[in-house]
Structures are given as structure tokens and as C-alpha cells.
Design a protein around this motif. Sequence first.
Motif, PDB file in Angstrom:
ATOM      1  N   GLU A   1      49.640  41.548  32.792  1.00 40.62           N
ATOM      2  CA  GLU A   1      48.564  42.153  33.462  1.00 40.62           C
ATOM      3  C   GLU A   1      47.806  41.382  34.454  1.00 40.62           C
ATOM      4  OE1 GLU A   1      49.572  44.381  30.008  1.00 40.62           O
ATOM      5  OE2 GLU A   1      48.863  42.431  30.418  1.00 40.62           O
ATOM      6  N   LYS A   2      47.447  40.056  33.908  1.00 42.32           N
ATOM      7  CA  LYS A   2      46.738  39.142  34.537  1.00 42.32           C
ATOM      8  C   LYS A   2      47.547  38.417  35.711  1.00 42.32           C
ATOM      9  CE  LYS A   2      43.517  37.483  30.901  1.00 42.32           C
ATOM     10  NZ  LYS A   2      42.937  36.641  29.879  1.00 42.32           N
ATOM     11  N   TYR A   3      48.966  38.189  35.464  1.00 42.36           N
ATOM     12  CA  TYR A   3      49.827  37.685  36.431  1.00 42.36           C
ATOM     13  C   TYR A   3      49.688  38.653  37.719  1.00 42.36           C
ATOM     14  CZ  TYR A   3      53.881  35.397  38.516  1.00 42.36           C
ATOM     15  OH  TYR A   3      54.887  35.103  39.143  1.00 42.36           O
ATOM     16  N   LEU A   4      49.943  39.984  37.197  1.00 47.25           N
ATOM     17  CA  LEU A   4      49.905  41.066  38.341  1.00 47.25           C
ATOM     18  C   LEU A   4      48.708  41.008  39.243  1.00 47.25           C
ATOM     19  CD1 LEU A   4      51.519  44.084  36.766  1.00 47.25           C
ATOM     20  CD2 LEU A   4      52.281  43.152  38.956  1.00 47.25           C
ATOM     21  N   ASP A   5      47.639  40.859  38.601  1.00 44.41           N
ATOM     22  CA  ASP A   5      46.197  40.753  39.261  1.00 44.41           C
ATOM     23  C   ASP A   5      45.930  39.500  40.291  1.00 44.41           C
ATOM     24  OD1 ASP A   5      45.349  43.100  38.036  1.00 44.41           O
ATOM     25  OD2 ASP A   5      44.289  41.794  36.403  1.00 44.41           O
ATOM     26  N   GLU A   6      46.476  38.317  39.836  1.00 45.04           N
ATOM     27  CA  GLU A   6      46.661  37.072  40.437  1.00 45.04           C
ATOM     28  C   GLU A   6      47.797  37.173  41.946  1.00 45.04           C
ATOM     29  OE1 GLU A   6      46.446  33.262  38.561  1.00 45.04           O
ATOM     30  OE2 GLU A   6      46.983  34.154  36.762  1.00 45.04           O
TER      31      GLU A   6
END
Length: 751
Positions: A290-295
Amino acid sequence: MDPLPSRDLDMEGQPGTANQFGDRNRMFPNFGGSQKNIEGSSYESGGGVMNIERAETPPAPFAIIPFSRDPDFVNRGGILDQIYGRCSEPAGRVSLVGLGGVGKSQLAIECAYRVAAEQTNKWIFWIHAGTQARVEEGFRTIADAVKLPGRNQPKADIPQLVYSWLSNERNGRWVIVLDSADDSDVFYSTTGPTPKSKPLATYLPQSRNGAILVTTRNKNLARRLTGNDANILDVGPMVEADALSLLKKKLGLLDIDRATELVRVLEYVPLAISQAAGYIRARAPRSSPEKYLDEFRAGERKRIKLLGHDGGDLRRDGSASNAILTTWQISFEHICSKRPSATDLLSLMSFFDRQGISESLLKDSDGAQCVKINKKLEAGESESEDDCNEAEDMFEDDVAMLRDYCLVSTNEAGDVFEMHGLVQLSTRKWLEARGLQEKFKAQFVKRMAMSFPRGDYSNWVICRRLFVHVEKAMGCRPADGEMEEVWARLLYNGGWYAWLQGQYEIAERMVDKARRTREKRLGREDEASLQSVLLYASVMKARGRWKEAESLFVQVMETSSRVLGEEHPDTLTSMANLASTYRNQGRWKEAESLEVQVMETFKRVLGEEHPHTLTSMANLASTYRNQGRWKEAESLFVQVVETSSRVLGEEHPSTLTSMANLASTFWNQGRWKEAESLGVQVMETRKRVLGEEHPSTLTSMANLAITWENQGRHSDALVLMRDCAEARRRLLGENHPNTLSSLAAVAAWSI
């Protein structure tokens, strides 16, 4: 006497095999007539002394695979079976061709282990084929592995020795993997330490007891090494299910929705997926899919940082990067060294949308490649027909190279190109590092501005095909001032088309950028600046933001009257739009006063059948209708419909709008059958011409639903209005006046 095999060519141009070694137990002949074995002694011949090697017992077949087996390997459909089958055929040759990072080497590794496990009597040799030195090193490894006699002689021709051994069927069956064979010069250049050096490709025998597996990014080289296209297996990105399987193996249990989003943005490229998984693992628990996608979605610079991460991979050659962007940039560098014009073409293409890049966008009007530097023109010389033909050939050769390296693909006709989005990102990063990004960005903007027309109905076919590239241009503001004006013109035309298509959010962003740029560059009172403000105000009106629209229309009207004159079309258009804003707010008298003035002036200045005149007549008729002046409204609408049908065509959006307004006049008078007939005709035509969710189509649906409700067809009316309300909510937003009116009707009819 020289005990090494002869290097004479046989009849087919392959290195000769007349002096091949016999079976594995054969020793060197006993030179000088003596029958005893020679161990570590020397032999004098022709005035020189040659060291004679100690005889070695040839080993049993074994595998040389420099990488461990991948526990996370994903079997991608039947491709591994195809590779295995080709490697089991007599004299089999097969090439895995694809973009860097799509998993060619991983397939080769898995196939090699599978052959080693299931065919234990077969030799497996691995040669890294990136450079001539490494190929020669690979031949030396084979010579040492099979303990080739003569290999340690000072003047030993190792490739010839290996070729002779491989060609002898008594030495057993074998498979050679040529990994990362991307450079044709490695195999076909005659450059070598002696004048007699031959291309390394001539040392790859077509022996019935052996097979050769090649991994390469270069399809042309694949053809040369394997013989023809039938021996080429194209390896592309994974299918979604396989990509998810790979990510799951790397990270364990996953939220399926987020995992699917992640592999989609990574375009199903195995190396990119493995790289992302490595990044997430290294930063856990502070990182996650999820955080990778946001970044990743935070912007291009963040994507470049993420995709430039190199976490290392023991199953990739030590000289190969594990960062997907770097992997592709190696291909760019190679192409640039071989054919700079192909790199220029790739650079230009990197700014377009990844799909639908038509050939016409990449060429000048005379067919020359738009990135070609025409030296003759710069020198003041004329361009001949031969020059044009040369430019066309140049373009075709550039395309061929980019296709061979799997960096671009085409449609069946070959005139529309496509690139992977991540390859485009990598190309732009490569350009930025070389200070060339602005050059090709400007070329892209100029090319699009030349190709994308005004948003008029007559241009919609062209606009529809090119609009995705205009959307990309929003993020490509040039640094050069003059090119910035060209960029603003492109966005103005794009915003115009988006507005007419009902894509109001995109239209607002495009037109706002164009408006601000023109006002900064040209001044607030320039005609182009005023046109941008006028269009921006029209978008505001379409989005239901009446007060903002009114303020801007007044601003344009007053400035246009002073600068351009009271009867200038732009002044009159701003007056007409201001009147429509009044009408939407129920200010009928103010609207009528302006509309009469505009209509009469348009008639006198442009003529009674000009589209602007017809629009002004339709606007006045709408105001009459809203005041309950049915007969006056109907008379004007009928006149507009008839003239518009004849002048513009029966399916022109303006004609359809007039027909819809006439239908609404009928149902305001209780003439339901006439209203229904005309309303159905308008709705169906708009669905076909504008699309099922265009705002005008939705207006037709709402009007027809009202007609049905008044005819007592409550169920049909409610279903149609619900569909309309839901589409408006999705397209226009919860608080748009049209959405609210549809929702109110649904609520009232549901009681």
C-alpha cells in the motif's frame, strides 16, 4: 608437427573437423615413432620445443549453471515446455527475445536445471554473451570442464578446440546457453588478435548432438543465431495471474486488490515486481504494498527513485543491474552507439501516451523523421527527392532497430506504435541525465500542437484519436518562452474538445493552464488570452459554478468591447454566454435583453445562417420557453432546427440541442407524443455520436424520463431517471445542479 586440429574451412564455411578428437579414452598420438606414453615431456619439431600435456581422463557429463535455482520461479503458461522441447531436439536452436527484465534469463536457468535433472547424460554449458571477452572466457570454461587436450598450449585456439569437440557426436549430447547475447558485433565482428580471426558465431556448431538456447533483447541477432523467426520465442511481461503469483512468493500473504494494483502499475514486468518486493521487504514493517503504491503515484521523480532501487539478486549476472530503469538504459546506450537517430526517435516517443502513437506524429509533413537533423537545409542547400527517400529509409531503419530491441511494438498495419510506460519513464530519466529532456519535450509539444486541431465538431475524429497525447502534454510545460505559447495553444484546443465532450474536470485543468500562460506571456488584453478566459468561463458554467462563470463573462465582455470592439465575434460570444448564465440563474429579463442584442448583431455581421447566429436564436428561444412563452419559443426552435439540419447536418451537436429544446417545448405544452418521438430520436443519436455518458446524452435521458412520467409510464420513467442520476453523480459530481435535479426527481417519483 602441430597436434592441434586444423582451422581450415570446410565446404559450408564452418571450421573444419577433419582432426577431431575421437572417443573420450583416446590419448595423444605418440610422436617420433616411440610407443611409450609421454608424460610431461617435450617434443622438438622444426627447431622449436613444444610442451606435451599429461593425458587426462575425460569426465562424465555434468552441468555448469552459474546461478542457483529460483525458489520463487513462476511457470508462465507453456513457454518453459516449449523451451525444453526445443533444447531436446537434434541441432535445436531457440532464442528467447524480449525487453530487459521480462525474465528471459530466469526461464533459461529453470530450463537448464530441468534438463540437468531429467537428462543426466547431457552436458550443460553456460556462456555469458555480453562481450567477446566473456564469450571467449565461456569457451575456455568448456575446454577446462571437458579436459580438452591441447587447451593449455601457448598458441591454443580454444574456440576451434571447443567447436571440434562439440561437433563430435561421440563426445555426448550437450546444451549451450548463450545468456544476454545482445550485441551482434560480439558474434559477427571479425576484429581479433590476428588477421585470421573469425567471427565467434562460426564456432557454434549445428551438431545433431547439441542444442543452443539464446537469451537476447535483439531480435535481429536472434534471427542470425538461430536461423529464422520460427526459432524465436517472444517473452513479454507476465499475465496478471502470474505476476500476482510472483509477488505473493516474494512477499507472502497479500491484500489481493492492492497486490493487483501494484502489479498493474509495474506493467507486469517480473524484474520490476521483484525489485518492488525487495524494496518493501528491506523496509518492512515501515513499508508495504500500500505504501509503495502511494509513493509510486506521488509523481515521476518518486517513481524514478523507486524503480532505480538496486537490491541485488544472486540469480542475475554480476555485471547486470537489478534496477529496471538501469537495465533498460543499457539498451539505450547500446542503440545510441550503433544508431543515434533511433535513440532520437525513442526519445521523442517517450513523451507521448504509451499507446496510439501514430506514424504521422513522428514524421514531418514531407515524410522525414521530425527528429532528423537536416544538414543540407542548415547549409542552405535544397532538398532533393533522394534526400526524402533517404529520410524515409532512415525512419524505417530506426523503427526496425527499436522493434528488434523490443522497445516499441506496432499494430497489425504497422503505422501505430506502442511503448511500455516504464520504458518511457526510463527514457526520460536517461535524457534528463544527459541534459536532453527539454529538447525532446519541445519537439513533442511542437508536433502535437501542429497535429491537434480546434475542438470543433468537424475535427472530433482527429481529436478523439490524439486526445490522450494532449493529456500527457499537460505535464510537459517547455522551459523556452516561445514554445510555452505553443504549449498553451495545444492545451487550449485540447480543453475546448474536452469541454464539448463533457470531460469538464480535464477541460478545466487544460484551459486554466492555457489561460494563465497566455496572460503571463501575452497580457490580459490579448485576443488569445481573452479567448482562453471565455472558454474557461464556459467550463465553469458547465460545472454549475454560475457565479464564477458570470464574473469571468462580464470581464471578457467588457475587455473585448474596449479592445476588439462591440461587434467583434468574441465580444458577442461573451455576451451570449453571460446571458445563458443569467438564464440558468432564472434571471429571464436580463438574459432576454442580452440575447436579443446578440442575435440581431450576429444576423447583421455574420448572416442569418451562420452557426453563431443560429446558436443565439436557440438561446433566445430557450429564454422564451423558460418564461412560458411557448409559441414564440416553438417558432424560433423550428426555424433553428430546419436551418441547422440543412447547414450543419442532422447529427451535428447544435442541431441535436435545438431538437431537444423543441421537444422540451412540446412537453411543456402537454404534447407528450410529439415530445416523446423527438426526445427518443435525440437521445439515441446522442448516444451514438457523443457517447452514452456525455452530459448532453444524460440531459436527453432526463427529458425523456420526464415525458414518460407525465404519460403515466412511472416504472419506465423511474428506471431511466435513476440511470441518469447515477451517471450524473459519477460524471458531474454530487453537488452539480443537474445531478441534484435528477436525484430530486427520483426521490419524488419513488413515493
